[in-house]
Design a protein around this motif. Sequence first.
Motif, PDB file in Angstrom:
ATOM      1  N   ASN A  30       0.817  -1.222   0.000  1.00 36.09           N
ATOM      2  CA  ASN A  30       0.000   0.000   0.000  1.00 36.09           C
ATOM      3  C   ASN A  30       0.850   1.271   0.000  1.00 36.09           C
ATOM      4  N   LYS A  85      -5.907 -13.736   3.426  1.00 36.19           N
ATOM      5  CA  LYS A  85      -5.324 -13.027   2.290  1.00 36.19           C
ATOM      6  C   LYS A  85      -5.356 -13.857   1.016  1.00 36.19           C
ATOM      7  N   THR A  88      -8.331 -13.267  -1.224  1.00 38.59           N
ATOM      8  CA  THR A  88      -8.604 -11.917  -1.728  1.00 38.59           C
ATOM      9  C   THR A  88      -7.717 -11.538  -2.904  1.00 38.59           C
ATOM     10  N   ARG A  91      -9.683 -10.060  -5.927  1.00 42.36           N
ATOM     11  CA  ARG A  91     -10.192  -8.725  -5.649  1.00 42.36           C
ATOM     12  C   ARG A  91      -9.047  -7.707  -5.603  1.00 42.36           C
ATOM     13  N   THR A  92      -7.916  -8.104  -5.040  1.00 41.11           N
ATOM     14  CA  THR A  92      -6.742  -7.224  -5.011  1.00 41.11           C
ATOM     15  C   THR A  92      -6.311  -6.843  -6.419  1.00 41.11           C
ATOM     16  N   ASP A 211     -15.151  -7.017  -0.641  1.00 36.17           N
ATOM     17  CA  ASP A 211     -14.048  -6.420   0.103  1.00 36.17           C
ATOM     18  C   ASP A 211     -14.079  -6.873   1.550  1.00 36.17           C
ATOM     19  N   HIS A 214      -8.798  -7.156   4.530  1.00 29.93           N
ATOM     20  CA  HIS A 214      -7.560  -7.226   3.761  1.00 29.93           C
ATOM     21  C   HIS A 214      -7.547  -6.234   2.606  1.00 29.93           C
ATOM     22  N   THR A 215      -8.701  -5.971   2.027  1.00 26.93           N
ATOM     23  CA  THR A 215      -8.741  -5.109   0.844  1.00 26.93           C
ATOM     24  C   THR A 215      -9.255  -3.700   1.117  1.00 26.93           C
ATOM     25  N   LEU A 218      -6.343  -1.219   0.910  1.00 29.02           N
ATOM     26  CA  LEU A 218      -5.859  -1.146  -0.464  1.00 29.02           C
ATOM     27  C   LEU A 218      -6.788  -0.293  -1.310  1.00 29.02           C
TER      28      LEU A 218
END
Length: 270
Positions: A30, A85, A88, A91-92, A211, A214-215, A218
């Motif tokens: 990030n 994690k 995700t 999605r990341t 989301d 974790h996201t 971000l």
Amino acid sequence: MPARNRRGIDMTQQAVRTETVAMLIQPGPNPEIVVNAVKAAFPNLVVIEEEPESKALFIRRRAKKLGWIQALGQLATMVVSKYGKRFTRKRTAEILKTFGADPSPDPAIRRVAVPSANSPAFLAAIAEIRPAALLLVSTRMLKAETLAAIPCPVLNLHAGINPQYRGLQGGYWSRVRSDEANFGTTIHLVDAGVDTGGVLHQMRIKPSKRDTMHTYPLLQTAAATGLVVRALDEAVTGNLKPLKIAAPSRQWYHPPIWTWLWNGVTRGIW
């Protein structure tokens, strides 16, 4: 379509500046997203990296403030949630693509390592770099004496809407409180309090149902890089204009494991 550089930054909307600015970060994807966005507009960027705080020190400090039960519950959430994690990654990737964000460290950027944001080495680095502005992303709080010794504007990127969601996990808590209208990011001046400095810019974003904890950061970071660059531009040109915001102020922390599991199982908010 607007012309973009290799970092995905819209170069038709942001002039490249010659002033030297500095960023204080801890290593992580990030902060690197912000580093790459700032470097596109401020080629003379210097990154100062502080060593992450140990979990033992973190938990002792949190226990002193909130008690051991809350502190250990929050630590459990941090440890257990790391295993999520792996779920995700898709999605990341979507978030990075949507905002043209690049989390990879750029080896061409000058970097200075310091043990802590409140160490003599940090102030020595600031004295040597002589930045026109300093931006904090994912770092320790600066002590009052450290802040007083920095001769330029100090800004912070906060993953939350201030003053309602100061502290940690602002995106998560806005969802838990059914307040997604205040899911977003704040760029603010730094003072001796916890995210209590004057608000410069805010961006509100609608999170996806996919989301999670974790996201959220971000998404909040990637969406706000343009505002970060704008705020730095205002800082180096002497045009900072803090907003007047009348809203309740509250500091938040990581949810303890029982709160996190309850909201996840019963409401789908992880």
